[in-house]
Design an enzyme around this catalytic site. Structure first.
Site, PDB file in Angstrom:
ATOM      1  N   GLU A  83       9.801  -0.881   7.543  1.00 31.35           N
ATOM      2  CA  GLU A  83       8.903  -0.302   8.631  1.00 31.35           C
ATOM      3  C   GLU A  83       8.908  -1.283   9.679  1.00 31.35           C
ATOM      4  O   GLU A  83       9.134  -0.822  10.835  1.00 31.35           O
ATOM      5  CB  GLU A  83       7.416   0.001   8.235  1.00 31.35           C
ATOM      6  CG  GLU A  83       7.369   1.176   7.020  1.00 31.35           C
ATOM      7  CD  GLU A  83       5.775   1.104   6.687  1.00 31.35           C
ATOM      8  OE1 GLU A  83       5.481   0.375   6.116  1.00 31.35           O
ATOM      9  OE2 GLU A  83       5.289   2.285   7.093  1.00 31.35           O
TER      10      GLU A  83
ATOM     11  N   GLU B 100       6.520   2.684  -1.737  1.00 28.74           N
ATOM     12  CA  GLU B 100       5.269   2.670  -1.728  1.00 28.74           C
ATOM     13  C   GLU B 100       4.693   3.601  -2.867  1.00 28.74           C
ATOM     14  O   GLU B 100       3.472   3.536  -3.441  1.00 28.74           O
ATOM     15  CB  GLU B 100       4.547   2.990  -0.335  1.00 28.74           C
ATOM     16  CG  GLU B 100       4.550   1.623   0.732  1.00 28.74           C
ATOM     17  CD  GLU B 100       5.812   1.451   1.433  1.00 28.74           C
ATOM     18  OE1 GLU B 100       6.853   2.240   1.068  1.00 28.74           O
ATOM     19  OE2 GLU B 100       5.870   0.648   2.013  1.00 28.74           O
TER      20      GLU B 100
END
Ligand code: NAI
Length: 717
Positions: free
Chosen positions: A103, A123
């Site tokens: 990210e 995740e």
């Protein structure tokens, strides 16, 4: 932390420095924010490169911080600030860019990756979603479909695939930071507008993509909520402006973060790491025990298990002697092993490794191997005979291992002249696919033998758990009671379909009766015969539904006697269209058989609800888990849970049986076990274990504190 330096006068270089994977702890986030601001402020700096020290860009969030209140600057504004900057920022990706690491890279204007690097957003495997803009920026970069696939599965990809998907701009075999620095200098002055992913328009995804993915996921996720939230977040990216999408991402994350599933998956993550650290009753442990290298191994018996074990060893580059006495089995086994290895070779575009296997019918060929894994029939007399011979044939320092699923490892060790070299290596079927390995230490197993088996398991890509020696070890000892309860439920009025439905709704991939049909009912039949519960060894003076002084259900034996062995014979607990058929259908014949059986024994069928199915099956298994901990057969609840998640299809998002007990509440588990034990006094294992009682008496401490209440591990026979 993060270091800052200036290269060539005009390049600001920010290096993440938090070994081993440069996780984004609060200190690191703070340092990055500070260094980025500094570089942006410095009039001499025209461009910025972000990299990681020690050949790793960034492994993502620091999971240990999840348990505490968030401190330090959050990721989202930090990444936004990088993207909004007026100077080009290039991510130089070596090693990995996972989760928050990717990210961060997506917030940079360009990404250069080393060809060996891997990137991904894992995740979902921790019950979460990428909540620092990952679900909003990735689809804007790759298009919706690939992003949806990566985010909902957590799959990571190698740099060349990342290049094809558009995740990185360039892949290099050179020094990545140097290439990134040159690249950054070359783009100074170019417009950054198009490089800011938050400003990109998403092209319309194909019709029905989200609905289709959602339907697939609901089927596959077995009740896990994170993959569903991931679809919703990516859908927000496709349908809402960036800012609104980010809000949706944040809200979904807040729901996930506080869910029991995220806690279970994070527990599972740490539990899997913790089992690598093992202890023996004599005080030896993984920290001080050295493994020996295994260059040449042998496998005895090329049946269901032996074949898979040979494949696993070859895949790890170990040369193997595969020994089998039955000519037909040798031929079929050889064909199957070679077929799997050729398929592997095709998949990886490499030469097949079949040259590493030597097939033989002679035990004497095993004289020079470092380690033997015996996988012949589950028959103590046969196994003892083999171990006696191995003890004479194999070189003195060769380890002798057995794949027995329940027999006494000490009894086998005793017939050899080297009991310290004997351990169990209990693989699960199919052995080249299943991740679990129980390493069973006996009374005399040396720390070196345990360390070698654990190390070999790791090399084979297995999750290895060291366990003590008792009938069935950890997994099968608990499983036996779970299966028995399911059979009792049929006697009392349930059908296989009702029991399986409750278990599948809980999250098991398959209910216990479907599993039993798949493996073959004769497997358990053989075990029960060996244990004197059915067949020639039975004391027929006992009533028909009692054996060895306790309640017993002969239902499965009766099916076996009729030749109804499951899928292979087209009938078992279900009906299949042909022998070998895979699609279970309710069997009216079986239902009538159950009605007759109940009437023969004067059993009155009653309505059994799903809660009872779950409590009877799962709480009896959990209770045995507590007994196993009390006996020291497993050294902590994590060991039991890892075994169940990796070997028995326990849904990962429920952590494992012991974690589940903690979630449900120990007093509730105790209270229900007391209730069922009172209702079924002839089922001794429903009596709550002393450890469970002790924990409840001590205020039901959380699972991480249970070890304080355990005795030291010991061999128990
Ligand atoms: P299997 O019946 O498929 O294969 C056993 C093989 O051993 C046969 O090919 C047989 O010809 C061979 N064999 C018999 N005597 C031999 C000898 N003296 N020398 C060389 N080969 C000989 O059995 P399976 O299912 O592979 O089980 C093997 C062992 O693994 C058993 O101890 C079993 O309890 C254990 N196990 C089985 C699992 C399963 O799901 N099938 C799972 C985990 C362990």
């Amino acid at each position: 932390m993060a270091k800052y330096s200036r290269l060539h006068g005009s390049v600001g270089l920010i290096s993440l420095a938090n070994p081993p994977v440069n996780a984004l702890s609060s200190v690191v986030r703070h340092a990055i924010s500070e260094k980025v601001a500094k570089a942006f402020r410095d009039p001499e700096v025209t461009c910025v490169v972000i990299c990681g020290e020690n050949g790793v860009f960034c492994g993502g969030a620091d999971i240990r911080e999840f348990a505490s209140t968030m401190r330090g600057p959050p990721l989202v504004p930090m990444i936004d600030a990088i993207e909004e900057g007026e100077k080009p920022v290039v991510a130089a990706i070596e090693g990995v860019a996972f989760g928050g690491g990717l990210e961060l890279a997506l917030g940079c204007h360009y990404r250069i990756a080393h060809y060996k690097a891997r990137v991904g957003l894992p995740e979902v495997t921790l019950g979460l979603l990428p909540a620092a803009g990952g679900t909003q920026r990735l689809p804007r970069l790759t298009g919706v479909a690939p992003a949806l696939q990566l985010i909902t599965t957590g799959r990571h990809v190698a740099a060349p695939e990342a290049l094809k998907l558009g995740i990185v701009d360039q892949v290099t075999e050179q020094n990545t930071v140097e290439v990134a620095v040159q690249f950054a200098k070359s783009v100074v002055g170019q417009a950054l507008h198009n490089r800011r992913l938050s400003l990109r328009q998403l092209s319309c995804p194909p019709d029905g993509l989200f609905e289709e993915t959602m339907a697939q996921i609901k089927q596959r996720a077995r009740g896990a909520v994170a993959p569903i939230a991931c679809v919703q977040a990516v859908k927000a990216a496709a349908t809402l402006p960036f800012k609104a999408g980010m809000d949706k991402e944040r809200d979904l994350m807040a729901t996930l973060f506080n869910s029991g599933q995220a806690k279970a998956l994070q527990y599972s993550f740490f539990a899997q790491r913790s089992v690598a650290k093992w202890n023996l009753p004599n005080g030896a442990h993984s920290g001080i025990s050295k493994a020996r290298a295994v260059h040449r191994a042998a496998v005895i018996g090329l049946g269901t298990m032996g074949r898979g074990i040979v494949v696993s060893l070859v895949r790890a580059g170990i040369s193997v002697i595969a020994m089998e006495t039955n000519e037909k089995q040798l031929h079929t086994g050889k064909k199957m092993v070679i077929a799997i290895l050729e398929k592997d070779a095709q998949k990886h575009n490499a030469a097949p490794r079949a040259d590493l296997v030597h097939f033989t019918e002679r035990l004497s060929d095993l004289s020079n191997v470092d380690l033997v894994i015996e996988a012949v029939y589950e028959d103590m007399v046969l196994k003892k005979d083999i171990f006696k011979q191995l003890s004479m044939i194999c070189k003195p320092d060769a380890f002798l291992c057995t794949n027995t699923s329940a027999l006494n490892v000490d009894e086998l060790a005793a017939v050899t002249g080297r009991p310290e070299m004997v351990v169990g290596m209990h693989f699960f079927a199919p052995a080249h696919v299943m991740k679990l390995l129980e390493v069973v230490y006996g009374q005399h197993s040396s720390p070196e033998a345990v360390a070698t088996a654990m190390q070999l398991g790791k090399r084979l890509g297995k999750v290895s758990v060291a366990v003590g020696n008792c009938p069935g070890f950890v997994g099968n000892r608990m499983m036996k009671l779970y299966v028995e309860q399911a059979h009792f439920l049929l006697e009392e009025g349930a059908t296989p379909e009702q029991v399986d439905e409750a278990l599948e709704e809980f999250g098991f991939a398959m209910g216990i009766f479907k599993v039993s049909d798949l493996s073959g009912l004769d497997v358990g039949w053989r075990v029960r015969k060996e244990a004197g519960l059915t067949g020639a060894g039975v004391d027929w003076k006992e009533p028909p539904r009692r054996r060895q002084g306790r309640r017993y259900s002969p239902l499965a034996d009766l099916l076996c006697e009729k030749g109804h062995l499951g899928q292979k014979t087209s009938r078992g607990w279900y009906l299949y269209e042909k022998p070998g058929g895979r699609d279970p259908k309710p069997d009216q014949g079986l239902h009538s058989f159950l009605v007759e059986y109940r009437s023969k024994y004067g059993l009155k069928a009653r309505r059994i609800d799903k809660d009872e199915v779950l409590e009877r099956c799962l709480f009896s298994l959990i209770n045995e888990g507590f007994c196993i901990l009390d006996d020291g057969i497993a050294s902590g609840p994590e060991d039991v849970d890892v075994i169940y998640v990796h070997g028995y299809g326990w849904p990962r998002h429920r952590g494992g049986p012991m974690f589940y007990a903690d979630m449900v509440g120990l007093s509730k588990v105790l209270e229900r076990l007391e209730f069922y034990h009172q209702a079924h006094p002839d089922v001794p294992y429903l009596k709550p274990s002393p450890l469970l009682r002790k924990l409840v008496r001590n205020g039901s401490p959380p699972i991480r504190e249970w070890r304080e209440f355990l005795k030291r591990p010991h061999s128990h026979l």
